[in-house]
Design a protein around this motif. Structure first.
Motif, PDB file in Angstrom:
ATOM      1  N   GLN A 133       0.835  -1.201   0.000  1.00  0.00           N
ATOM      2  CA  GLN A 133       0.000   0.000   0.000  1.00  0.00           C
ATOM      3  C   GLN A 133       0.868   1.248   0.000  1.00  0.00           C
ATOM      4  N   ILE A 134       0.446   2.243  -0.779  1.00  0.00           N
ATOM      5  CA  ILE A 134       1.121   3.543  -0.858  1.00  0.00           C
ATOM      6  C   ILE A 134       0.331   4.520   0.002  1.00  0.00           C
ATOM      7  N   GLY A 135       0.982   5.102   0.980  1.00  0.00           N
ATOM      8  CA  GLY A 135       0.302   6.059   1.856  1.00  0.00           C
ATOM      9  C   GLY A 135      -0.748   5.366   2.703  1.00  0.00           C
ATOM     10  N   SER A 136      -1.525   6.152   3.401  1.00  0.00           N
ATOM     11  CA  SER A 136      -2.556   5.590   4.275  1.00  0.00           C
ATOM     12  C   SER A 136      -3.887   5.473   3.529  1.00  0.00           C
ATOM     13  N   THR A 137      -4.812   4.775   4.139  1.00  0.00           N
ATOM     14  CA  THR A 137      -6.153   4.600   3.588  1.00  0.00           C
ATOM     15  C   THR A 137      -6.893   5.935   3.617  1.00  0.00           C
ATOM     16  N   MET A 138      -7.613   6.243   2.547  1.00  0.00           N
ATOM     17  CA  MET A 138      -8.384   7.484   2.436  1.00  0.00           C
ATOM     18  C   MET A 138      -9.869   7.174   2.611  1.00  0.00           C
ATOM     19  N   ASN A 139     -10.585   8.059   3.264  1.00  0.00           N
ATOM     20  CA  ASN A 139     -12.037   7.930   3.335  1.00  0.00           C
ATOM     21  C   ASN A 139     -12.628   8.439   2.027  1.00  0.00           C
TER      22      ASN A 139
END
Length: 119
Positions: free
Chosen positions: A57-63
């Motif tokens: 995964q690239i970066g964190s999870t987005m809402n």
């Protein structure tokens, strides 16, 4: 840089270091038309992730936000301080996931996302 291995039909382009709000229309795979997301119990919440082809995964999870449920329109924001960092430049897989009110994943759809280095 990565190599595009599969075309998911929708490609977003974000420059490195840029925070950008994106709009995605979810399509019904059976009809090819916009999917009705009106059921708030079936489509209770949604998140977006960006992946390398190996699953990292690239970066964190987005809402993701339901902008127009009946027309399948979703909004999410790629952050210049998180997902679109210079180290994340490349052609990647974006995935939107829908969760029902019982917490079960009920649908996932992919799209392409290019994080481009500015010169």
């Amino acid at each position: 840089m990565s190599t595009r291995r599969q075309d998911f039909g929708v490609t977003f382009t974000v420059n490195v270091g840029t925070t950008k709000s994106l709009q995605l229309t979810i399509l019904d795979p059976d009809t090819g038309l916009a999917k009705d997301l009106s059921s708030t119990s079936l489509y209770a919440s949604s998140t977006v992730k960006i992946y390398k082809p190996d699953g990292t995964q690239i970066g964190s999870t987005m809402n993701a936000n339901f902008s127009n449920r009946s027309n399948g329109i979703m909004l999410f924001t790629v952050a210049g301080t998180n997902q679109s960092l210079l180290a994340n430049a490349g052609n990647w897989i974006g995935e939107i996931q829908f969760v029902n009110n019982a917490g079960a994943t009920i649908d996932q759809q992919q799209f392409n996302i290019d994080i481009k280095q500015s010169f």
